[in-house]
Design an enzyme around this catalytic site. Structure first.
Site, short mmCIF file in Angstrom:
data_model
loop_
_atom_site.label_atom_id
_atom_site.label_comp_id
_atom_site.label_asym_id
_atom_site.label_seq_id
_atom_site.Cartn_x
_atom_site.Cartn_y
_atom_site.Cartn_z
N ARG A 113 -21.36 17.61 -13.01
CA ARG A 113 -20.96 16.19 -13.12
C ARG A 113 -19.59 15.97 -12.47
NH1 ARG A 113 -16.32 13.50 -15.52
NH2 ARG A 113 -16.96 11.42 -16.14
N THR B 210 -6.97 13.20 -18.73
CA THR B 210 -6.73 13.30 -17.29
C THR B 210 -5.22 13.23 -17.10
OG1 THR B 210 -8.82 12.36 -16.49
CG2 THR B 210 -6.95 11.93 -15.12
N GLY C 198 -15.30 7.92 -16.92
CA GLY C 198 -15.34 7.96 -15.47
C GLY C 198 -16.53 7.27 -14.83
#
Ligand code: ASP
Length: 321
Positions: free
Chosen positions: A207, A179, A233
């Protein structure tokens, strides 16, 4: 690290780091260069008297454009071989926020998130509706081939083969996720946070991770802190990681460092791996993680760029802006 009334900015390029032993000198140099470019892009705005919101936008755009990191160009694939990106941005001064989820098209998903914040009545738009909105805002779109990289294709193949063979998951963090994110405080004392991701390798189509969920992967509030998370996450979402840090500061009187460490410990205890960057009202950033590494960096008012990947000292990688 406290510099009251002075600008400061921190970034991460995700907890999906290539293992230390597998990252050669050229790979290390490339990742540090990518982090430095993002720090410089964000800090140039702060140094010129600009807003934290613009600084986090610029830093995240730089990381999105760099194929080394799992966001926009270089994003990981779903198990169906598609690309579905999430991004979010939040202004700590106004508590305005915007996010997109499950999109592929805008060159910079963080700009789509910002457009949602500034030009729509919504906080979070997903899928086809989000893409249509981004088009209506005249954002730059790129074909899917722009975002694809051989490395992420290989990571998808590795995971699909592993699942087919029923083998245990021994993948490196780099093959699993990543990320990018940025938090900043500007000269006016305003905080902002932005996060952008391709998500988890071989995730289910549809998702949505913690990144575009405010209070989970992204949060900003001038009264407490700005936070951008990276890691598994689902756990970050279930434990509302970013909001929990702010809540500990607001209600329990904890410092940012105490609150961030406590949340990382709580995530660890529940199988969550990853890390976060956060910045408080005093402009002092914290960058804790429980994973093998986290691409990360920060810059304070002196303009010195500090970057790190694993457990090495920041001082080994210092460069003036
Ligand atoms: N938190 C991201 C997600 O779950 C992945 C990551 O940061 O590595 O989508």
């Amino acid at each position: 690290m406290a510099h009251p009334h002075l600008p400061a900015l921190a970034i991460h390029g995700g907890a999906g780091t290539i293992p230390k032993a597998a990252l050669d000198d050229a790979g290390q140099a490339a990742h540090h260069a990518g982090l430095r470019a993002a720090l410089a892009a964000g800090f140039a705005i702060l140094r010129a008297g600009g807003r934290a919101l613009d600084a986090v936008t610029a830093a995240v755009m730089a990381l999105e454009d760099d194929p080394l990191f799992n966001a926009a160009r270089g994003a990981v694939f779903t198990e169906a071989g598609s690309l579905e990106m999430d991004a979010a941005i939040m202004d700590g001064g106004t508590r305005q926020a915007g996010a997109v989820a499950g999109i592929c098209g805008p060159r910079n998903p963080v700009l789509a998130a910002r457009a949602v914040m500034e030009h729509s009545p919504a906080v979070l738009l997903a899928g086809a509706g989000a893409e249509a909105f981004a088009r209506s805002q005249n954002l730059v779109f790129m074909p899917e081939s722009y975002f694809e990289t051989a490395r992420r294709r290989a990571a998808l193949a590795l995971e699909l083969n592993r699942r087919a063979a029923g083998l245990p998951d021994t993948r490196s963090d780099a093959d699993r996720h990543g990320t990018v994110g940025c938090v900043a405080r500007d000269g006016a004392g305003d905080l902002a946070a932005a996060t952008s991701t391709g998500g988890m390798t071989a995730k289910l189509p549809g998702r949505i991770g913690d990144t575009p969920i405010f209070g989970a992967g992204t949060f900003a509030d001038n009264g407490t802190c700005a936070v951008s998370c990276t890691g598994s996450g689902e756990v970050f979402t279930r434990f509302t990681a970013a909001a929990e840090i702010a809540a500990r500061m607001r209600h329990a009187g904890q410092t940012l460092g105490q609150a961030a460490s406590a949340v990382i410990a709580e995530l660890s205890a529940h199988g969550g791996d990853g890390g976060l960057i956060a910045i408080g009202r005093d402009g002092a950033p914290v960058l804790p993680f429980n994973s093998s590494g986290m691409y990360r960096g920060y810059v304070l008012a002196d303009g010195m760029l500090h970057t790190a990947i694993h457990d090495e000292d920041y001082s080994s990688q210092e460069a003036p802006i």
